[in-house]
Scaffold this active site. Structure first.
Site, short mmCIF file in Angstrom:
data_model
loop_
_atom_site.label_atom_id
_atom_site.label_comp_id
_atom_site.label_asym_id
_atom_site.label_seq_id
_atom_site.Cartn_x
_atom_site.Cartn_y
_atom_site.Cartn_z
CD GLU A 1 27.33 35.38 4.36
OE1 GLU A 1 28.36 34.99 4.90
OE2 GLU A 1 26.29 35.64 4.98
CG ASP B 1 26.69 41.60 12.17
OD1 ASP B 1 26.10 40.66 11.60
OD2 ASP B 1 26.28 42.12 13.22
CG ASP C 1 27.59 39.32 7.15
OD1 ASP C 1 26.92 38.61 6.39
OD2 ASP C 1 27.49 39.26 8.40
#
Length: 172
Positions: A68, A140, A7
């Protein structure tokens, strides 16, 4: 199969690593937020990201990576920095010849929670439940684990359908 989920962020990058066996069962291996703030400017953060990911890849030896996609929010400057951090993360991975798959935030939320409008708390809860983790998982790192789980689901579906994993989620 060991999957590294990333991420990306310009201040913190979430890291999540899972193992998936032939029957599709997942097992938690590692998760952490990679903290990038410190001495120096933005270029130093990118350097910390490159070195941090390199060390984690060396230690945990993932076979595939899921990251992502950039979500453009309110600030163009933030989006640009996020894109640069994402580029640094992808560079760290492809320099080690690892395949990379990309997922939009809504796709990850849909795969893990069942709705593309899930909030951070729902993702944290579902990731912990799916992986048997106790306690609250840092946001996160939970997002990174969710990205890895999404990739595991997409891979399993692709294998059942006999198609390339990159095409399984595509609507093209």
């Amino acid at each position: 199969m060991r999957i590294l989920g990333i991420d990306p962020g310009s201040q913190r990058t979430g890291i999540g690593i899972i193992d998936v066996d032939g029957a599709g069962r997942v097992r938690h291996v590692h998760h952490q937020p990679l903290l990038l703030l410190g001495e120096g400017g933005f270029a130093d953060r990118l350097k910390r990201l490159l070195h941090g990911l390199a060390a984690l890849i060396e230690e945990f030896r993932p076979q595939e990576v899921a990251i992502e996609q950039v979500f453009v929010g309110r600030s163009a400057d933030s989006a640009l920095k996020l894109g640069q951090a994402r580029g640094a993360a992808i560079s760290a991975v492809v320099l080690r010849d690892l395949p990379v798959s990309e997922y939009a935030a809504r796709e990850v939320k849909l795969a893990v929670v069942g709705t593309g409008a899930a909030d951070k708390a729902q993702i944290q809860h579902m990731v912990a439940a799916m992986l048997g983790l106790t306690g609250k998982v840092q946001a996160d790192a939970a997002d990174a684990l969710a990205i890895a789980l999404t990739h595991a689901h997409v891979r399993a579906t692709a294998q059942r359908l006999g198609v390339d994993a990159r095409l399984a989620w595509s609507r093209k």
